[in-house]
Design a protein around this motif. Structure first.
Motif, PDB file in Angstrom:
ATOM      1  N   VAL A 276      54.318  49.627  22.029  1.00 20.56           N
ATOM      2  CA  VAL A 276      53.172  48.806  21.649  1.00 20.56           C
ATOM      3  C   VAL A 276      53.274  47.463  22.376  1.00 20.56           C
ATOM      4  O   VAL A 276      54.302  46.787  22.324  1.00 20.56           O
ATOM      5  CB  VAL A 276      53.124  48.583  20.126  1.00 20.56           C
ATOM      6  CG1 VAL A 276      51.863  47.817  19.737  1.00 20.56           C
ATOM      7  CG2 VAL A 276      53.169  49.929  19.390  1.00 20.56           C
ATOM      8  N   PHE A 277      52.180  47.073  23.055  1.00 23.98           N
ATOM      9  CA  PHE A 277      52.136  45.830  23.817  1.00 23.98           C
ATOM     10  C   PHE A 277      51.017  44.941  23.281  1.00 23.98           C
ATOM     11  O   PHE A 277      49.933  45.432  22.948  1.00 23.98           O
ATOM     12  CB  PHE A 277      51.874  46.110  25.299  1.00 23.98           C
ATOM     13  CG  PHE A 277      52.933  46.951  25.959  1.00 23.98           C
ATOM     14  CD1 PHE A 277      53.949  46.368  26.693  1.00 23.98           C
ATOM     15  CD2 PHE A 277      52.911  48.336  25.841  1.00 23.98           C
ATOM     16  CE1 PHE A 277      54.926  47.147  27.305  1.00 23.98           C
ATOM     17  CE2 PHE A 277      53.885  49.129  26.442  1.00 23.98           C
ATOM     18  CZ  PHE A 277      54.899  48.526  27.172  1.00 23.98           C
ATOM     19  N   ASN A 278      51.280  43.631  23.212  1.00 19.18           N
ATOM     20  CA  ASN A 278      50.221  42.724  22.778  1.00 19.18           C
ATOM     21  C   ASN A 278      49.312  42.398  23.952  1.00 19.18           C
ATOM     22  O   ASN A 278      49.515  42.875  25.081  1.00 19.18           O
ATOM     23  CB  ASN A 278      50.807  41.456  22.139  1.00 19.18           C
ATOM     24  CG  ASN A 278      51.630  40.629  23.122  1.00 19.18           C
ATOM     25  OD1 ASN A 278      51.519  40.772  24.335  1.00 19.18           O
ATOM     26  ND2 ASN A 278      52.450  39.750  22.592  1.00 19.18           N
ATOM     27  N   SER A 279      48.300  41.581  23.711  1.00 14.69           N
ATOM     28  CA  SER A 279      47.311  41.296  24.751  1.00 14.69           C
ATOM     29  C   SER A 279      47.885  40.482  25.900  1.00 14.69           C
ATOM     30  O   SER A 279      47.272  40.396  26.962  1.00 14.69           O
ATOM     31  CB  SER A 279      46.116  40.554  24.140  1.00 14.69           C
ATOM     32  OG  SER A 279      46.536  39.362  23.497  1.00 14.69           O
ATOM     33  N   THR A 307      55.385  45.540  10.851  1.00 13.04           N
ATOM     34  CA  THR A 307      56.128  45.832  12.074  1.00 13.04           C
ATOM     35  C   THR A 307      55.671  44.932  13.209  1.00 13.04           C
ATOM     36  O   THR A 307      56.473  44.519  14.058  1.00 13.04           O
ATOM     37  CB  THR A 307      55.941  47.311  12.471  1.00 13.04           C
ATOM     38  OG1 THR A 307      56.414  48.143  11.407  1.00 13.04           O
ATOM     39  CG2 THR A 307      56.693  47.649  13.742  1.00 13.04           C
ATOM     40  N   LEU A 308      54.373  44.612  13.225  1.00 13.34           N
ATOM     41  CA  LEU A 308      53.804  43.762  14.271  1.00 13.34           C
ATOM     42  C   LEU A 308      53.807  42.296  13.862  1.00 13.34           C
ATOM     43  O   LEU A 308      53.129  41.474  14.482  1.00 13.34           O
ATOM     44  CB  LEU A 308      52.378  44.225  14.581  1.00 13.34           C
ATOM     45  CG  LEU A 308      52.242  45.691  15.016  1.00 13.34           C
ATOM     46  CD1 LEU A 308      50.792  46.055  15.219  1.00 13.34           C
ATOM     47  CD2 LEU A 308      53.048  45.965  16.271  1.00 13.34           C
ATOM     48  N   LYS A 309      54.585  41.996  12.814  1.00 10.58           N
ATOM     49  CA  LYS A 309      54.748  40.623  12.313  1.00 10.58           C
ATOM     50  C   LYS A 309      53.407  39.994  11.945  1.00 10.58           C
ATOM     51  O   LYS A 309      53.211  38.784  12.065  1.00 10.58           O
ATOM     52  CB  LYS A 309      55.484  39.766  13.339  1.00 10.58           C
ATOM     53  CG  LYS A 309      56.903  40.281  13.613  1.00 10.58           C
ATOM     54  CD  LYS A 309      57.646  39.390  14.599  1.00 10.58           C
ATOM     55  CE  LYS A 309      59.061  39.930  14.832  1.00 10.58           C
ATOM     56  NZ  LYS A 309      59.818  39.118  15.812  1.00 10.58           N
ATOM     57  N   TYR A 310      52.508  40.849  11.499  1.00 11.17           N
ATOM     58  CA  TYR A 310      51.191  40.422  11.006  1.00 11.17           C
ATOM     59  C   TYR A 310      50.397  39.636  12.048  1.00 11.17           C
ATOM     60  O   TYR A 310      49.540  38.824  11.702  1.00 11.17           O
ATOM     61  CB  TYR A 310      51.333  39.605   9.721  1.00 11.17           C
ATOM     62  CG  TYR A 310      51.985  40.383   8.597  1.00 11.17           C
ATOM     63  CD1 TYR A 310      51.338  41.455   8.008  1.00 11.17           C
ATOM     64  CD2 TYR A 310      53.252  40.048   8.150  1.00 11.17           C
ATOM     65  CE1 TYR A 310      51.929  42.180   6.982  1.00 11.17           C
ATOM     66  CE2 TYR A 310      53.864  40.762   7.128  1.00 11.17           C
ATOM     67  CZ  TYR A 310      53.198  41.832   6.551  1.00 11.17           C
ATOM     68  OH  TYR A 310      53.784  42.548   5.544  1.00 11.17           O
ATOM     69  N   ASN A 311      50.658  39.887  13.309  1.00 11.91           N
ATOM     70  CA  ASN A 311      49.884  39.249  14.373  1.00 11.91           C
ATOM     71  C   ASN A 311      48.627  40.061  14.642  1.00 11.91           C
ATOM     72  O   ASN A 311      48.702  41.259  14.932  1.00 11.91           O
ATOM     73  CB  ASN A 311      50.722  39.135  15.652  1.00 11.91           C
ATOM     74  CG  ASN A 311      51.855  38.150  15.518  1.00 11.91           C
ATOM     75  OD1 ASN A 311      51.689  37.093  14.921  1.00 11.91           O
ATOM     76  ND2 ASN A 311      53.020  38.481  16.061  1.00 11.91           N
ATOM     77  N   LEU A 312      47.485  39.420  14.540  1.00 11.80           N
ATOM     78  CA  LEU A 312      46.211  40.097  14.759  1.00 11.80           C
ATOM     79  C   LEU A 312      45.887  40.041  16.246  1.00 11.80           C
ATOM     80  O   LEU A 312      45.750  38.963  16.823  1.00 11.80           O
ATOM     81  CB  LEU A 312      45.117  39.431  13.932  1.00 11.80           C
ATOM     82  CG  LEU A 312      45.386  39.383  12.423  1.00 11.80           C
ATOM     83  CD1 LEU A 312      44.236  38.705  11.702  1.00 11.80           C
ATOM     84  CD2 LEU A 312      45.629  40.774  11.861  1.00 11.80           C
ATOM     85  N   ASP A 313      45.734  41.217  16.866  1.00 10.50           N
ATOM     86  CA  ASP A 313      45.601  41.269  18.319  1.00 10.50           C
ATOM     87  C   ASP A 313      44.999  42.614  18.713  1.00 10.50           C
ATOM     88  O   ASP A 313      44.878  43.532  17.886  1.00 10.50           O
ATOM     89  CB  ASP A 313      46.985  41.096  18.971  1.00 10.50           C
ATOM     90  CG  ASP A 313      46.904  40.575  20.401  1.00 10.50           C
ATOM     91  OD1 ASP A 313      45.790  40.529  20.954  1.00 10.50           O
ATOM     92  OD2 ASP A 313      47.953  40.219  20.961  1.00 10.50           O
ATOM     93  N   LEU A 314      44.624  42.705  19.979  1.00 13.04           N
ATOM     94  CA  LEU A 314      44.212  43.976  20.569  1.00 13.04           C
ATOM     95  C   LEU A 314      45.441  44.553  21.261  1.00 13.04           C
ATOM     96  O   LEU A 314      45.887  44.043  22.289  1.00 13.04           O
ATOM     97  CB  LEU A 314      43.074  43.772  21.566  1.00 13.04           C
ATOM     98  CG  LEU A 314      42.577  45.032  22.280  1.00 13.04           C
ATOM     99  CD1 LEU A 314      42.001  46.029  21.286  1.00 13.04           C
ATOM    100  CD2 LEU A 314      41.534  44.677  23.336  1.00 13.04           C
ATOM    101  N   TYR A 315      45.996  45.614  20.677  1.00 13.04           N
ATOM    102  CA  TYR A 315      47.260  46.172  21.161  1.00 13.04           C
ATOM    103  C   TYR A 315      47.019  47.349  22.101  1.00 13.04           C
ATOM    104  O   TYR A 315      46.137  48.187  21.855  1.00 13.04           O
ATOM    105  CB  TYR A 315      48.121  46.620  19.984  1.00 13.04           C
ATOM    106  CG  TYR A 315      48.634  45.473  19.153  1.00 13.04           C
ATOM    107  CD1 TYR A 315      49.771  44.769  19.534  1.00 13.04           C
ATOM    108  CD2 TYR A 315      47.981  45.080  17.989  1.00 13.04           C
ATOM    109  CE1 TYR A 315      50.245  43.710  18.784  1.00 13.04           C
ATOM    110  CE2 TYR A 315      48.435  44.015  17.230  1.00 13.04           C
ATOM    111  CZ  TYR A 315      49.573  43.336  17.632  1.00 13.04           C
ATOM    112  OH  TYR A 315      50.036  42.280  16.886  1.00 13.04           O
ATOM    113  N   LYS A 316      47.820  47.408  23.177  1.00 15.72           N
ATOM    114  CA  LYS A 316      47.815  48.561  24.085  1.00 15.72           C
ATOM    115  C   LYS A 316      49.020  49.424  23.745  1.00 15.72           C
ATOM    116  O   LYS A 316      50.105  48.904  23.482  1.00 15.72           O
ATOM    117  CB  LYS A 316      47.878  48.090  25.528  1.00 15.72           C
ATOM    118  CG  LYS A 316      47.868  49.226  26.553  1.00 15.72           C
ATOM    119  CD  LYS A 316      47.693  48.704  27.960  1.00 15.72           C
ATOM    120  CE  LYS A 316      48.895  47.951  28.443  1.00 15.72           C
ATOM    121  NZ  LYS A 316      48.780  47.542  29.865  1.00 15.72           N
TER     122      LYS A 316
END
Length: 694
Positions: A276-279, A307-316
């Motif tokens: 999983v990659f962030n923007s 798991t994503l530390k509650y970061n709101l983002d468009l994940y690839k």
């Protein structure tokens, strides 16, 4: 000397000249009728050439030469002595083969020299027709079993490679390696026009990426081989779908799902991991896929926002395959998970009832919105001051959230909508600036209006009818030098006390000053007056009385009260009505401010006393402070649906463990504030009389 006759001499010369001309004409005709041609049998690899118009009396030798049209060099030569055995009727026919040109596949121009004459027989095509051949490898990128097909575009009877005994096989190599590493994956077979091979590409080597494939022609008569056609194919894991999805159950768990279906790999599948990659392109998680079928073609993983530390983002998201040889390869397919905040749009609608409706639509927070609050700020001189926070109510579809708030003042304002996430964070969604004019505030000041058939004088602030006019009327406490002109009515059915003030304009008690929600006697069936009162009675007497009916000022800041069961309780701020009936705060078992059971306090607004008018401390103290001896008190049976012109005041609710009256000035504000924030009490009154939460 013998004499020659002149006439005979000229006859001789003429005859000789005619013979010479006759001979020259014959040679010219012979030269112009000589020709050469050839034909090529590509199947056998033999070229046949033919010379016509030969004359053995003159032509005794032929020199034949085949020149490679590409290199311009002679590839084969031959001299032929003509005689009656090889030249009949002026025609000579000869051949040469691929063997003669050393199996060099090319086009050859054939020329024939006859003395000084040079004839061109034509060009023999002994080349390999690579442009007429096509090779394809069909099958999925993830499949081991493929089909290699060699297709000829020759016309009927056409030959791709001249000569007999040609064999063709399929060779492949990884394009990241030298072509010399190519291995044979299709068995050699006699070359045909169109043919195919079933091949297992996994046998060629455990390499991912692009592979080259070629159809290679060999012959036992040759020393080398030739590539007839080539193509390329890919060896990569494939899938039919790679997606993410949010279901109601996953949203509830603050998660989304990764779904990888129809997975296929040339070298098999041992395991799958999801990256999983962030923007920003940074890898933020590596997750092990769960196999969902026995064939190993379907993998799944639920990803929590934690798991994503509650970061709101468009994940690839990428899928990494580990094959049976323990090699890894990343699937070319990628997917996305849109875990971004959707801010939505805030709108402000001014209502006719001097209120504004604040609404937000289109807002979304992954994991669903737990709560939405509107914060309203007034803007003065560029500075913002918060004037209130209001919880919004969701629509049935939860596509919008709204709340209506009474307007309090005119000017410039800003409303901000905050969404609370499922994990407790507050996020700013949207904001909107708006202005309120005086007309948007509705009623302000005094209005004569009817209630239950009678006209009363009410006071409004920003369209809100005031339930306590103490400060508005600037009332003074009752004393020896100040008598307030009040009329007090107790609606027994509604458990409401309404205090009215005398109106000099109308000469009536038609100004509702204050409303109090109280407890009356638990015996509501008895409608007797004060005559039946005794220590064991439980009713509030119907009738008209006065404050301190006996004509003497009977008020106590703390008074022992005798219950029908002979218990002694203590009540604060007691004002006598009639007999053993008083206005007073809820009596407790000791003189402490912290001896009030929560359950007893929560009975306010119901018939629960032994006959007295139980009140919140603040209301009982108001009666004590402001009413004057002789003020008329009327107790009526009343109507629960018509509590009075000011309505039934909202009461505070307290939870178990709270042992005080939240309106009691004897309890520190700090304690009340702490319990209010902890939601142990629904509201409280400060020592200065400010209401909080109700």
């Amino acid at each position: 000397m013998k004499r020659i006759h002149v006439g005979s001499f000229f006859a001789f010369v003429f005859t000789a000249l005619m013979l010479t001309l006759s001979t020259m004409t014959v040679r010219t005709e012979a030269a112009t009728t000589q020709s050469a041609s050839l034909s090529t049998n590509r199947t056998s690899g033999v070229v046949t050439y033919t010379v016509k118009g030969l004359d053995l009396t003159v032509d005794s030798k032929l020199d034949i030469q085949a020149v490679n049209t590409t290199t311009k060099k002679s590839a084969w030569e031959k001299s032929v002595t003509l005689d009656e055995t090889n030249c009949k009727e002026g025609i000579y026919t000869g051949t040469f083969s691929l063997e003669d040109v050393k199996y060099v596949f090319a086009n050859y121009t054939v020329t024939i020299a006859i003395g000084e004459t040079k004839l061109t027989a034509g060009t023999a095509d002994l080349s390999i027709h690579t442009t007429k051949a096509a090779l394809s490898v069909t099958g999925g990128n993830g499949s081991a079993s493929r089909t290699a097909a060699l297709t000829s575009k020759e016309t009927t009877g056409g030959v791709l490679v001249p000569g007999e005994g040609n064999q063709v096989a399929i060779q492949v190599w990884n394009k990241n390696r030298a072509e010399s590493t190519a291995t044979t994956v299709g068995n050699a077979a006699a070359l045909k026009g169109t043919q195919s091979w079933a091949i297992d590409v996994s046998k060629a080597g455990n390499y991912y990426g692009t592979w080259g494939a070629k159809a290679v022609v060999t012959n036992s008569k040759w020393t080398g081989s030739y590539t007839l056609a080539s193509t390329q194919y890919n060896v990569l894991p494939t899938c039919t779908s790679f997606t993410t999805k949010k279901t109601a159950s996953l949203e509830k768990k603050k998660s989304f799902g990764i779904y990888l279906k129809g997975l296929s790999n040339t070298f098999g599948i041992s395991s799958v991991t999801f990256q999983v990659f962030n923007s920003s392109g940074k890898q933020v998680a590596t997750l092990t896929g769960q196999k969902k079928d026995t064939a190993g073609t379907y993998y799944y993983k639920a990803v929590s926002m934690k798991t994503l530390k509650y970061n709101l983002d468009l994940y690839k998201i990428k899928a990494v395959i580990v094959d049976k040889n323990n090699k890894t390869c990343t699937l070319t397919n990628e997917t996305q998970a849109d875990q971004r905040l959707k801010k939505g749009t805030v709108t402000v609608t001014k209502k006719k009832n001097a209120a504004c409706t604040y609404k937000i639509t289109g807002a979304y927070i992954p994991g669903n919105i737990k709560k939405i609050q509107f914060r309203i700020y007034q803007i003065k001189a560029g500075k913002k001051k918060k004037i209130g926070t209001y919880n919004a109510k969701a629509s049935s579809s939860k596509k919008s959230y709204s709340v209506s708030v009474k307007n309090e003042s005119k000017g410039s304002f800003q409303v901000k909508a905050y969404g609370t996430t499922a994990w407790g964070s507050k996020l700013l969604l949207d904001k909107e600036n708006f202005n309120l004019k005086k007309s948007d505030l509705g009623k302000n000041g005094w209005y004569y209006e009817k209630y239950n058939g009678k006209k009363y004088k009410f006071y409004y602030i920003n369209n809100v009818k005031q339930q306590d006019l103490t400060d508005i009327l600037k009332l003074k406490k009752s004393s020896a030098t100040n008598t307030n002109k009040f009329y007090i009515e107790i609606n027994r059915a509604a458990c409401v006390v309404t205090i009215y003030m005398y109106n000099e304009e109308t000469n009536k008690y038609d100004i509702p000053v204050k409303t109090c929600t109280v407890c009356v006697g638990s015996d509501t069936s008895t409608v007797a007056g004060a005559g039946g009162l005794n220590q064991n009675s439980y009713y509030t007497p119907i009738g008209t009385y006065s404050v301190c009916t006996n004509g003497q000022s009977v008020k106590y800041s703390l008074k022992p009260m005798y219950e029908p069961n002979n218990r002694i309780l203590y009540a604060r701020w007691t004002t006598h009505i009639v007999g053993n009936v008083y206005f007073h705060s809820i009596a407790v078992g000791s003189q402490s401010h912290y001896a009030l059971p929560a359950a007893r306090y929560n009975l306010l607004g119901t018939p629960a006393s032994a006959g007295c008018i139980r009140m919140a401390v603040a209301d009982a103290k108001w009666i004590y402070d402001y009413t004057s001896t002789g003020n008329k008190v009327k107790i009526v049976k009343g109507n629960a649906k018509k509590p009075g012109p000011l309505g039934k005041a909202k009461t505070i609710k307290v939870k178990g463990g709270i042992n005080y009256d939240p309106t009691d000035p004897g309890v520190p504000d700090s304690r009340k504030k702490k319990d209010y924030k902890a939601k142990r009490i629904s509201g409280y009154m400060t020592k200065k009389g400010k209401k909080v939460g109700y």
